[in-house]
Write a protein that holds these residues in place. Structure first.
Motif, PDB file in Angstrom:
ATOM      1  N   LYS A  10       0.838  -1.196   0.000  1.00 36.54           N
ATOM      2  CA  LYS A  10       0.000   0.000   0.000  1.00 36.54           C
ATOM      3  C   LYS A  10       0.874   1.248   0.000  1.00 36.54           C
ATOM      4  O   LYS A  10       2.008   1.224   0.452  1.00 36.54           O
ATOM      5  CB  LYS A  10      -0.879   0.017   1.246  1.00 36.54           C
ATOM      6  CG  LYS A  10      -1.774  -1.181   1.380  1.00 36.54           C
ATOM      7  CD  LYS A  10      -2.477  -1.143   2.706  1.00 36.54           C
ATOM      8  CE  LYS A  10      -3.157  -2.467   2.963  1.00 36.54           C
ATOM      9  NZ  LYS A  10      -3.702  -2.561   4.304  1.00 36.54           N
ATOM     10  N   PHE A  11       0.303   2.343  -0.482  1.00 35.14           N
ATOM     11  CA  PHE A  11       0.991   3.617  -0.414  1.00 35.14           C
ATOM     12  C   PHE A  11      -0.022   4.727  -0.181  1.00 35.14           C
ATOM     13  O   PHE A  11      -1.206   4.557  -0.439  1.00 35.14           O
ATOM     14  CB  PHE A  11       1.819   3.883  -1.687  1.00 35.14           C
ATOM     15  CG  PHE A  11       1.013   4.093  -2.930  1.00 35.14           C
ATOM     16  CD1 PHE A  11       0.676   5.370  -3.345  1.00 35.14           C
ATOM     17  CD2 PHE A  11       0.605   3.024  -3.709  1.00 35.14           C
ATOM     18  CE1 PHE A  11      -0.058   5.565  -4.500  1.00 35.14           C
ATOM     19  CE2 PHE A  11      -0.126   3.208  -4.858  1.00 35.14           C
ATOM     20  CZ  PHE A  11      -0.463   4.486  -5.261  1.00 35.14           C
ATOM     21  N   ARG A  12       0.452   5.841   0.343  1.00 38.36           N
ATOM     22  CA  ARG A  12      -0.364   7.033   0.505  1.00 38.36           C
ATOM     23  C   ARG A  12       0.086   8.038  -0.531  1.00 38.36           C
ATOM     24  O   ARG A  12       1.262   8.084  -0.897  1.00 38.36           O
ATOM     25  CB  ARG A  12      -0.177   7.652   1.887  1.00 38.36           C
ATOM     26  CG  ARG A  12      -0.817   6.891   2.992  1.00 38.36           C
ATOM     27  CD  ARG A  12      -0.527   7.599   4.306  1.00 38.36           C
ATOM     28  NE  ARG A  12      -1.159   6.892   5.390  1.00 38.36           N
ATOM     29  CZ  ARG A  12      -2.022   7.438   6.209  1.00 38.36           C
ATOM     30  NH1 ARG A  12      -2.329   8.698   6.094  1.00 38.36           N
ATOM     31  NH2 ARG A  12      -2.568   6.721   7.169  1.00 38.36           N
ATOM     32  N   ALA A  13      -0.843   8.863  -0.967  1.00 38.93           N
ATOM     33  CA  ALA A  13      -0.486   9.877  -1.947  1.00 38.93           C
ATOM     34  C   ALA A  13      -1.324  11.129  -1.722  1.00 38.93           C
ATOM     35  O   ALA A  13      -2.467  11.049  -1.284  1.00 38.93           O
ATOM     36  CB  ALA A  13      -0.715   9.357  -3.360  1.00 38.93           C
ATOM     37  N   GLY A  14      -0.723  12.262  -2.031  1.00 40.16           N
ATOM     38  CA  GLY A  14      -1.411  13.540  -2.007  1.00 40.16           C
ATOM     39  C   GLY A  14      -1.308  14.149  -3.389  1.00 40.16           C
ATOM     40  O   GLY A  14      -0.224  14.247  -3.951  1.00 40.16           O
ATOM     41  N   PHE A  15      -2.445  14.557  -3.933  1.00 33.76           N
ATOM     42  CA  PHE A  15      -2.452  15.099  -5.290  1.00 33.76           C
ATOM     43  C   PHE A  15      -3.565  16.120  -5.429  1.00 33.76           C
ATOM     44  O   PHE A  15      -4.447  16.216  -4.580  1.00 33.76           O
ATOM     45  CB  PHE A  15      -2.595  13.988  -6.327  1.00 33.76           C
ATOM     46  CG  PHE A  15      -3.842  13.152  -6.183  1.00 33.76           C
ATOM     47  CD1 PHE A  15      -4.985  13.452  -6.889  1.00 33.76           C
ATOM     48  CD2 PHE A  15      -3.855  12.065  -5.328  1.00 33.76           C
ATOM     49  CE1 PHE A  15      -6.123  12.683  -6.749  1.00 33.76           C
ATOM     50  CE2 PHE A  15      -4.977  11.281  -5.185  1.00 33.76           C
ATOM     51  CZ  PHE A  15      -6.128  11.596  -5.897  1.00 33.76           C
ATOM     52  N   GLU A  16      -3.503  16.880  -6.495  1.00 30.53           N
ATOM     53  CA  GLU A  16      -4.515  17.865  -6.794  1.00 30.53           C
ATOM     54  C   GLU A  16      -5.478  17.279  -7.818  1.00 30.53           C
ATOM     55  O   GLU A  16      -5.043  16.736  -8.829  1.00 30.53           O
ATOM     56  CB  GLU A  16      -3.844  19.114  -7.371  1.00 30.53           C
ATOM     57  CG  GLU A  16      -4.357  20.396  -6.810  1.00 30.53           C
ATOM     58  CD  GLU A  16      -3.566  21.560  -7.329  1.00 30.53           C
ATOM     59  OE1 GLU A  16      -4.016  22.167  -8.313  1.00 30.53           O
ATOM     60  OE2 GLU A  16      -2.497  21.837  -6.767  1.00 30.53           O
ATOM     61  N   LYS A  17      -6.765  17.403  -7.552  1.00 28.61           N
ATOM     62  CA  LYS A  17      -7.756  16.910  -8.499  1.00 28.61           C
ATOM     63  C   LYS A  17      -7.907  17.912  -9.644  1.00 28.61           C
ATOM     64  O   LYS A  17      -7.349  19.002  -9.603  1.00 28.61           O
ATOM     65  CB  LYS A  17      -9.089  16.698  -7.785  1.00 28.61           C
ATOM     66  CG  LYS A  17      -9.017  15.543  -6.798  1.00 28.61           C
ATOM     67  CD  LYS A  17     -10.186  15.389  -5.879  1.00 28.61           C
ATOM     68  CE  LYS A  17     -11.547  15.585  -6.417  1.00 28.61           C
ATOM     69  NZ  LYS A  17     -12.615  15.245  -5.490  1.00 28.61           N
ATOM     70  N   LYS A  18      -8.662  17.545 -10.672  1.00 31.86           N
ATOM     71  CA  LYS A  18      -8.845  18.425 -11.831  1.00 31.86           C
ATOM     72  C   LYS A  18      -9.475  19.757 -11.451  1.00 31.86           C
ATOM     73  O   LYS A  18      -9.171  20.786 -12.027  1.00 31.86           O
ATOM     74  CB  LYS A  18      -9.730  17.747 -12.876  1.00 31.86           C
ATOM     75  CG  LYS A  18      -9.012  16.822 -13.784  1.00 31.86           C
ATOM     76  CD  LYS A  18      -9.950  16.333 -14.864  1.00 31.86           C
ATOM     77  CE  LYS A  18      -9.250  15.379 -15.789  1.00 31.86           C
ATOM     78  NZ  LYS A  18     -10.140  14.873 -16.822  1.00 31.86           N
ATOM     79  N   ASN A  19     -10.371  19.731 -10.445  1.00 35.54           N
ATOM     80  CA  ASN A  19     -11.049  20.968 -10.047  1.00 35.54           C
ATOM     81  C   ASN A  19     -10.223  21.807  -9.071  1.00 35.54           C
ATOM     82  O   ASN A  19     -10.702  22.814  -8.571  1.00 35.54           O
ATOM     83  CB  ASN A  19     -12.416  20.648  -9.432  1.00 35.54           C
ATOM     84  CG  ASN A  19     -12.325  19.804  -8.180  1.00 35.54           C
ATOM     85  OD1 ASN A  19     -11.245  19.503  -7.701  1.00 35.54           O
ATOM     86  ND2 ASN A  19     -13.464  19.401  -7.663  1.00 35.54           N
ATOM     87  N   GLY A  20      -8.984  21.388  -8.765  1.00 40.24           N
ATOM     88  CA  GLY A  20      -8.099  22.141  -7.897  1.00 40.24           C
ATOM     89  C   GLY A  20      -8.162  21.728  -6.441  1.00 40.24           C
ATOM     90  O   GLY A  20      -7.401  22.234  -5.624  1.00 40.24           O
ATOM     91  N   GLU A  21      -9.031  20.813  -6.103  1.00 36.76           N
ATOM     92  CA  GLU A  21      -9.177  20.347  -4.727  1.00 36.76           C
ATOM     93  C   GLU A  21      -8.016  19.423  -4.367  1.00 36.76           C
ATOM     94  O   GLU A  21      -7.573  18.627  -5.181  1.00 36.76           O
ATOM     95  CB  GLU A  21     -10.509  19.595  -4.618  1.00 36.76           C
ATOM     96  CG  GLU A  21     -10.897  19.175  -3.235  1.00 36.76           C
ATOM     97  CD  GLU A  21     -12.222  18.432  -3.238  1.00 36.76           C
ATOM     98  OE1 GLU A  21     -12.381  17.553  -2.382  1.00 36.76           O
ATOM     99  OE2 GLU A  21     -13.066  18.708  -4.099  1.00 36.76           O
ATOM    100  N   TYR A  22      -7.518  19.546  -3.128  1.00 37.90           N
ATOM    101  CA  TYR A  22      -6.417  18.706  -2.655  1.00 37.90           C
ATOM    102  C   TYR A  22      -6.988  17.411  -2.105  1.00 37.90           C
ATOM    103  O   TYR A  22      -7.964  17.419  -1.368  1.00 37.90           O
ATOM    104  CB  TYR A  22      -5.624  19.453  -1.581  1.00 37.90           C
ATOM    105  CG  TYR A  22      -4.448  18.682  -1.048  1.00 37.90           C
ATOM    106  CD1 TYR A  22      -3.363  18.393  -1.864  1.00 37.90           C
ATOM    107  CD2 TYR A  22      -4.419  18.229   0.255  1.00 37.90           C
ATOM    108  CE1 TYR A  22      -2.289  17.680  -1.389  1.00 37.90           C
ATOM    109  CE2 TYR A  22      -3.346  17.525   0.741  1.00 37.90           C
ATOM    110  CZ  TYR A  22      -2.285  17.250  -0.089  1.00 37.90           C
ATOM    111  OH  TYR A  22      -1.226  16.539   0.391  1.00 37.90           O
ATOM    112  N   ARG A  23      -6.399  16.277  -2.452  1.00 43.88           N
ATOM    113  CA  ARG A  23      -6.928  14.970  -2.053  1.00 43.88           C
ATOM    114  C   ARG A  23      -5.794  14.103  -1.534  1.00 43.88           C
ATOM    115  O   ARG A  23      -4.710  14.070  -2.104  1.00 43.88           O
ATOM    116  CB  ARG A  23      -7.581  14.312  -3.264  1.00 43.88           C
ATOM    117  CG  ARG A  23      -7.855  12.843  -3.144  1.00 43.88           C
ATOM    118  CD  ARG A  23      -9.313  12.599  -2.808  1.00 43.88           C
ATOM    119  NE  ARG A  23      -9.699  11.242  -3.131  1.00 43.88           N
ATOM    120  CZ  ARG A  23      -9.431  10.190  -2.363  1.00 43.88           C
ATOM    121  NH1 ARG A  23      -8.755  10.323  -1.256  1.00 43.88           N
ATOM    122  NH2 ARG A  23      -9.843   8.990  -2.718  1.00 43.88           N
ATOM    123  N   VAL A  24      -6.042  13.408  -0.431  1.00 43.45           N
ATOM    124  CA  VAL A  24      -5.099  12.479   0.172  1.00 43.45           C
ATOM    125  C   VAL A  24      -5.812  11.146   0.319  1.00 43.45           C
ATOM    126  O   VAL A  24      -6.997  11.108   0.651  1.00 43.45           O
ATOM    127  CB  VAL A  24      -4.642  12.981   1.563  1.00 43.45           C
ATOM    128  CG1 VAL A  24      -3.747  11.975   2.236  1.00 43.45           C
ATOM    129  CG2 VAL A  24      -3.943  14.301   1.438  1.00 43.45           C
TER     130      VAL A  24
END
Length: 139
Positions: A28-42
Motif C-alpha cells: 500500500k501507499f499514501r499519496a497527495g495530489f490535486e484533483k482536476k477541479n483544484g481540490e487537494y486529495r489524500v
C-alpha cells in the motif's frame, strides 16, 4: 534527495514512480495530489489490478473488460482503499507519496513544453502529518 538522470527516450517519470512505489515489500501507499477541479486529495492506495471488488455499499462490482482509456505515462491507475474504487492519479498533479516509512515530495521545474525536470526529495517521516493536512512543507 534522489537524483536519477532520465535521458530522452529511455525512461519516463511514471516508470520511475512505479519503481519507487514497488521497491519495498509494502503493498500500500499514501499519496497527495490535486484533483482536476483544484481540490487537494489524500488517500491510501494500492497498485493491484482488480477485476472485481466490493463497493462501499456492499455490492460487488465487476470490470467490464474494456481496455484502459487513460495514458499509462500520464496517469497511475491505483485502487482507492478508502472509497473502494479505482482512481487515475495524474503524474503531473502528484504532490507527494509515501511507501512504508519512506516519504517522497515531488518538485517540478518546467523548462518548456518538451522538457520537465522532476525531483524526488526524501522527506522525514515526521513530515507526513503536515503533508496530509496542508499538502506542502515550508522548510
Amino acid at each position: 534527495m534522489t537524483q536519477i538522470n532520465i535521458q530522452l527516450g529511455q525512461g519516463k517519470v511514471s516508470d520511475l514512480l512505479y519503481d519507487l512505489m514497488t521497491s519495498t515489500k509494502a503493498k500500500k501507499f499514501r499519496a497527495g495530489f490535486e484533483k482536476k477541479n483544484g481540490e487537494y486529495r489524500v488517500g491510501k492506495f494500492d497498485l493491484l489490478n482488480r477485476s472485481t471488488w466490493k463497493q462501499t455499499d456492499g455490492t460487488m462490482y465487476k470490470r467490464k473488460g474494456k481496455k484502459r482509456t487513460t495514458d499509462a505515462d500520464e496517469y497511475i491507475l491505483a485502487h482507492d482503499l478508502d472509497k473502494k474504487a479505482p482512481r487515475n492519479i495524474s503524474v503531473k498533479r502528484l504532490k507527494w507519496f509515501s511507501v512504508g516509512k519512506k516519504v517522497y515530495k515531488i518538485n517540478r521545474l518546467e523548462v518548456n513544453e518538451d522538457i520537465t525536470i522532476v525531483m524526488f526529495d526524501k522527506v522525514k517521516f515526521t513530515a507526513l502529518k503536515t503533508l496530509i493536512t496542508k499538502g506542502d512543507i515550508n522548510e
